[in-house]
Design an enzyme around this catalytic site. Structure first.
Site, PDB file in Angstrom:
ATOM      1  N   HIS A 148       0.408   0.923 -10.038  1.00 21.68           N
ATOM      2  CA  HIS A 148      -0.325  -0.156  -9.399  1.00 21.68           C
ATOM      3  C   HIS A 148      -0.924  -1.460 -10.049  1.00 21.68           C
ATOM      4  O   HIS A 148      -1.980  -1.666 -10.161  1.00 21.68           O
ATOM      5  CB  HIS A 148      -1.607   0.665  -8.685  1.00 21.68           C
ATOM      6  CG  HIS A 148      -1.957  -0.174  -7.422  1.00 21.68           C
ATOM      7  ND1 HIS A 148      -2.702   0.711  -6.292  1.00 21.68           N
ATOM      8  CD2 HIS A 148      -2.068  -1.536  -7.128  1.00 21.68           C
ATOM      9  CE1 HIS A 148      -3.187  -0.303  -5.239  1.00 21.68           C
ATOM     10  NE2 HIS A 148      -2.759  -1.450  -5.676  1.00 21.68           N
ATOM     11  N   ASP A 162       5.343   0.284  -6.474  1.00 20.84           N
ATOM     12  CA  ASP A 162       4.093  -0.028  -7.594  1.00 20.84           C
ATOM     13  C   ASP A 162       2.897   0.789  -6.805  1.00 20.84           C
ATOM     14  O   ASP A 162       1.841   0.796  -7.517  1.00 20.84           O
ATOM     15  CB  ASP A 162       3.809  -1.594  -7.486  1.00 20.84           C
ATOM     16  CG  ASP A 162       2.587  -2.005  -8.487  1.00 20.84           C
ATOM     17  OD1 ASP A 162       2.656  -1.431  -9.727  1.00 20.84           O
ATOM     18  OD2 ASP A 162       1.606  -2.663  -7.971  1.00 20.84           O
ATOM     19  N   ARG A 199       0.768  -1.292  -0.051  1.00 22.19           N
ATOM     20  CA  ARG A 199       0.101   0.126   0.013  1.00 22.19           C
ATOM     21  C   ARG A 199       0.813   1.295   0.053  1.00 22.19           C
ATOM     22  O   ARG A 199       1.764   1.164   0.534  1.00 22.19           O
ATOM     23  CB  ARG A 199      -0.869  -0.044   1.113  1.00 22.19           C
ATOM     24  CG  ARG A 199      -1.904  -1.141   1.327  1.00 22.19           C
ATOM     25  CD  ARG A 199      -3.013  -0.993   0.125  1.00 22.19           C
ATOM     26  NE  ARG A 199      -4.108  -1.728   0.661  1.00 22.19           N
ATOM     27  CZ  ARG A 199      -4.077  -3.310  -0.190  1.00 22.19           C
ATOM     28  NH1 ARG A 199      -3.060  -3.305  -1.115  1.00 22.19           N
ATOM     29  NH2 ARG A 199      -5.066  -3.981   0.132  1.00 22.19           N
ATOM     30  N   GLU A 207      -2.879   8.096  -5.794  1.00 22.37           N
ATOM     31  CA  GLU A 207      -3.160   7.314  -6.595  1.00 22.37           C
ATOM     32  C   GLU A 207      -4.175   8.049  -7.621  1.00 22.37           C
ATOM     33  O   GLU A 207      -5.533   7.869  -7.234  1.00 22.37           O
ATOM     34  CB  GLU A 207      -3.033   6.032  -6.582  1.00 22.37           C
ATOM     35  CG  GLU A 207      -1.803   5.488  -6.084  1.00 22.37           C
ATOM     36  CD  GLU A 207      -2.078   3.922  -5.843  1.00 22.37           C
ATOM     37  OE1 GLU A 207      -3.067   3.215  -5.903  1.00 22.37           O
ATOM     38  OE2 GLU A 207      -0.792   3.375  -5.369  1.00 22.37           O
ATOM     39  N   GLY A 251       0.510  -4.510  -9.868  1.00 22.40           N
ATOM     40  CA  GLY A 251       1.023  -5.842  -9.379  1.00 22.40           C
ATOM     41  C   GLY A 251       0.187  -6.855  -9.591  1.00 22.40           C
ATOM     42  O   GLY A 251       0.516  -8.107 -10.151  1.00 22.40           O
TER      43      GLY A 251
END
Length: 314
Positions: A281, A257, A233, A262, A283
Site C-alpha cells: 500500500h 498494492d 482498495r 492489511e 501508491g
C-alpha cells in the site's frame, strides 16, 4: 491553546506549518485506536492516515472540530458520528494521484515482465531465467481503467503517450466530455471493458461490506492471460476469484498494492503465488505526494480552526 492531534507520522513541513500558525501538534504514542482514544484529549483537530478515527475516539474528544483524512479515502472514519457532533471531515483527493498512477504503471510492468521472478532468479544464481521469462510488451495493448478519476486520468496519459497503449475506461459518474478531453474511449459497461482489455486496472473503490468489483462474473469475461492491477482498495477484488482466475489462466499475472486485510495474514494465499507482484500500500508513499497530502491537511485544519470553510469537506 489550539491543538492538532496526529495519529501517525506526517511530513515535517506540515507540522512546522501548523506550529508557525499557533497550532500545537501532538502525536499518538502508538498507531492504535485504543491509544488514540486515550490520548486525543482536548484536541480541536485530528489528522489521521489509514488508521482513521472510530466512534469511541470521536466521543472521547470533547473539543474536536475537524478530522482531516490524510488521503482520498475515509473508510475508517466514523463519519456519521462526526456529523452528529458537527465535526467537519475533510480528505485530500488528487494530492497523491500522480504517485499512485506511476506505481500503477510500475505494477503493470512488474506483472508483464515478471520482474519479481527475475529478481529472485538473479539472486538465486539462475541466470538462465532470461531465456524463459515469457514477458510481454505493453506497447499496442489495450488498457481498461475501472473508474476515471484523477489517478486513472494520469495512468491513461502515461499509458497512451508513453507506451502507445489503447486506453478504454468505464465510469458511470464521469461525463463524456472528460473522456474526450483525455482521448480515452468510453466503455458502455464494466463487462464490456473487461472483455476488451489486455490489462485491467482498478481505480474505483469498493467499500468494505459492498460487493467487490472483481468477482466471478467479471472474471468470466476476461481475455485469457489478462493482467490485473489494483491500486484502489483491497476490497475491490475477491481474492478467491483472483486465485481461481490465475489457476485457469484467465488472469495471467496481477500487480497489487492493496489487499483485503492489511497487513495480510501470513497464510494469505496470494502471498504464495509467483504470478502476483505485491507492494505494501505504497501508491501515495512518495516524498512529493506525502508532502502535498500533509500540507493539504494542515491547511484544512487551519481553515476550520480559523473559522473558514475548508476545501474537500464531506
Amino acid at each position: 491553546m489550539l491543538c492538532c492531534f496526529v495519529t501517525q507520522p506526517i511530513d515535517d513541513h506540515a507540522v512546522a506549518f501548523l506550529r508557525e500558525h499557533g497550532v500545537a501538534v501532538r502525536f499518538a504514542s502508538r498507531a492504535t485506536m485504543e491509544c488514540v482514544a486515550a490520548e486525543i484529549g482536548d484536541a480541536q483537530a485530528v489528522i489521521t492516515r489509514d488508521l482513521g478515527l472510530d466512534g469511541a475516539a470521536i466521543r472521547s474528544a470533547s473539543a474536536l472540530r475537524i478530522i482531516a483524512s490524510h488521503g482520498a479515502g475515509t473508510n475508517n472514519i466514523a463519519i456519521a458520528e462526526a456529523r452528529a457532533r458537527g465535526i467537519v471531515v475533510t480528505r485530500t483527493p488528487g494530492a497523491n494521484s500522480r504517485s499512485v498512477a506511476e506505481l500503477t504503471i510500475g505494477l503493470m510492468l512488474a506483472a508483464a515482465r515478471r520482474l519479481c521472478d527475475a529478481d529472485r532468479a538473479v539472486r538465486a544464481g539462475h541466470w538462465d531465467f532470461r531465456y524463459d521469462s515469457g514477458g510481454v510488451e505493453l506497447h499496442g495493448r489495450t488498457l481498461g481503467l475501472v473508474g476515471f478519476g484523477a489517478v486513472a486520468r494520469h495512468v491513461a496519459w502515461i499509458a497512451g503517450h508513453g507506451f502507445g497503449m489503447t486506453v478504454h475506461a468505464w465510469s458511470p459518474s464521469v461525463p463524456d466530455c472528460v473522456f474526450a478531453d483525455h482521448d480515452v474511449r468510453r466503455a458502455p459497461d464494466l463487462p464490456s471493458l473487461a472483455g476488451a482489455s489486455d490489462i485491467l486496472s482498478l481505480h474505483r473503490p469498493s467499500d468494505p461490506g459492498q460487493p467487490p468489483i472483481f468477482d466471478a462474473g467479471l472474471a468470466q469475461v476476461l481475455r485469457p492471460g489478462t493482467i490485473l492491477v489494483n491500486t484502489s482498495r483491497g476490497s475491490a477484488i475477491d481474492s478467491r476469484t483472483l486465485l481461481a482466475a490465475l489457476a485457469d489462466g484467465r488472469v495471467g499475472a496481477a500487480g497489487l498494492d492493496v489487499l483485503p486485510q492489511e497487513p495480510p495474514s501470513a497464510h494469505e494465499p496470494l502471498l504464495a503465488s509467483d504470478r502476483v507482484a505485491l507492494s505494501p500500500h505504497i501508491g501515495g508513499a512518495t516524498a512529493e505526494a506525502l508532502r502535498r497530502t500533509a500540507m493539504t491537511c494542515a491547511r484544512q485544519v487551519l481553515d476550520v480552526l480559523s473559522g473558514r470553510a475548508p476545501p474537500d469537506r464531506l
